[in-house]
Write a protein that holds these residues in place. Structure first.
Motif, PDB file in Angstrom:
ATOM      1  N   UNK A  54       0.782  -1.261  -0.005  1.00 24.29           N
ATOM      2  CA  UNK A  54      -0.119  -0.112  -0.125  1.00 24.29           C
ATOM      3  C   UNK A  54       0.895   1.206  -0.075  1.00 24.29           C
ATOM      4  N   UNK A  55       1.877   1.343   0.566  1.00 23.33           N
ATOM      5  CA  UNK A  55       3.001   2.380   0.615  1.00 23.33           C
ATOM      6  C   UNK A  55       3.343   2.668  -0.711  1.00 23.33           C
ATOM      7  N   UNK A  56       3.784   1.408  -1.533  1.00 25.41           N
ATOM      8  CA  UNK A  56       4.329   1.557  -3.031  1.00 25.41           C
ATOM      9  C   UNK A  56       3.032   2.428  -3.574  1.00 25.41           C
ATOM     10  N   UNK A  57       1.932   1.872  -3.457  1.00 27.39           N
ATOM     11  CA  UNK A  57       0.767   2.398  -4.469  1.00 27.39           C
ATOM     12  C   UNK A  57       0.565   4.120  -4.017  1.00 27.39           C
ATOM     13  N   UNK A  58       0.699   4.198  -2.768  1.00 24.06           N
ATOM     14  CA  UNK A  58       0.587   5.682  -2.190  1.00 24.06           C
ATOM     15  C   UNK A  58       1.423   6.558  -2.783  1.00 24.06           C
ATOM     16  N   UNK A  63       3.202  10.749  -7.129  1.00 28.03           N
ATOM     17  CA  UNK A  63       3.920  11.131  -8.316  1.00 28.03           C
ATOM     18  C   UNK A  63       5.609  10.911  -7.767  1.00 28.03           C
ATOM     19  N   UNK A  64       5.801  10.253  -6.686  1.00 23.73           N
ATOM     20  CA  UNK A  64       7.184   9.791  -6.253  1.00 23.73           C
ATOM     21  C   UNK A  64       7.713   8.559  -6.720  1.00 23.73           C
ATOM     22  N   UNK A  65       6.972   7.748  -7.156  1.00 25.18           N
ATOM     23  CA  UNK A  65       7.476   6.389  -8.135  1.00 25.18           C
ATOM     24  C   UNK A  65       6.618   6.385  -9.069  1.00 25.18           C
ATOM     25  N   UNK A  66       7.170   5.627 -10.214  1.00 25.71           N
ATOM     26  CA  UNK A  66       6.454   5.073 -11.281  1.00 25.71           C
ATOM     27  C   UNK A  66       6.630   3.661 -11.452  1.00 25.71           C
ATOM     28  N   UNK A  67       5.770   2.956 -12.173  1.00 29.62           N
ATOM     29  CA  UNK A  67       5.722   1.573 -12.313  1.00 29.62           C
ATOM     30  C   UNK A  67       5.635   0.944 -13.424  1.00 29.62           C
ATOM     31  N   UNK A  68       6.114  -0.298 -13.688  1.00 31.72           N
ATOM     32  CA  UNK A  68       5.798  -0.860 -14.923  1.00 31.72           C
ATOM     33  C   UNK A  68       5.851  -2.499 -14.874  1.00 31.72           C
ATOM     34  N   UNK A  69       5.060  -3.135 -15.553  1.00 29.80           N
ATOM     35  CA  UNK A  69       5.008  -4.405 -15.568  1.00 29.80           C
ATOM     36  C   UNK A  69       6.070  -5.101 -16.402  1.00 29.80           C
ATOM     37  N   UNK A  70       6.716  -6.148 -15.657  1.00 26.00           N
ATOM     38  CA  UNK A  70       7.980  -6.709 -16.554  1.00 26.00           C
ATOM     39  C   UNK A  70       7.200  -8.067 -17.124  1.00 26.00           C
ATOM     40  N   UNK A  71       6.757  -8.396 -18.296  1.00 28.37           N
ATOM     41  CA  UNK A  71       6.202  -9.615 -18.771  1.00 28.37           C
ATOM     42  C   UNK A  71       7.090 -10.416 -19.456  1.00 28.37           C
ATOM     43  N   UNK A  78       5.761  -6.228 -11.242  1.00 24.07           N
ATOM     44  CA  UNK A  78       5.535  -4.920 -11.241  1.00 24.07           C
ATOM     45  C   UNK A  78       6.864  -4.326 -10.756  1.00 24.07           C
ATOM     46  N   UNK A  79       7.622  -3.482 -11.516  1.00 23.67           N
ATOM     47  CA  UNK A  79       8.926  -2.791 -11.158  1.00 23.67           C
ATOM     48  C   UNK A  79       8.528  -1.492 -10.918  1.00 23.67           C
ATOM     49  N   UNK A  80       9.061  -1.069  -9.769  1.00 25.11           N
ATOM     50  CA  UNK A  80       8.831   0.493  -9.153  1.00 25.11           C
ATOM     51  C   UNK A  80      10.246   1.344  -9.418  1.00 25.11           C
TER      52      UNK A  80
END
Length: 118
Positions: A54-58, A63-71, A78-80
């Motif tokens: 939940x912290x990572x999502x918050x 706007x302090x983290x971005x994420x993308x899925x590595x498939x 999900x990488x942050x």
């Protein structure tokens, strides 16, 4: 409330903010949640997955983290990564941490102890 419960509550409050700084610092290099848990644990930050995710999502929503899925792997992850804004916030928080640490140490050194002449 017992002394142990009181201390536990204060320690939890203290750790909550430090995990934010630590996460933003570690994730300057992209990483996924479980890897972050292991890195934080190895560094002495005990945090549970049900607290970290939940912290990572918050942090991402702020706007302090971005994420993308590595498939590319059999199991998608999900990488942050810390954004430039997140890096600036982490730097400001580390600066404030150092200032507060110095201030508390100064208070400790100048504290009046019972029976002293100060």
């Amino acid at each position: 409330m017992t002394m142990d419960a009181t201390l536990a509550g204060h320690l939890q409050e203290l750790r909550r903010g430090t995990v934010v700084v630590a996460s933003l610092t570690v994730l300057r290099t992209p990483g996924y949640g479980y890897s972050l848990l292991e890195t934080l644990s190895a560094a002495g930050f005990e945090v549970e997955a049900n607290t970290l995710y939940p912290l990572l999502r918050r942090l991402e929503a702020q706007g302090l983290l971005t994420s993308e899925w590595n498939t590319d792997e059999p199991r998608p992850r999900k990488f942050y990564r810390t954004t430039s804004q997140g890096d600036a916030v982490a730097g400001a928080l580390r600066t404030e941490w150092a200032r507060l640490d110095h201030a508390v140490n100064d208070l400790d050194e100048t504290a009046i102890t019972p029976g002293s002449d100060k």
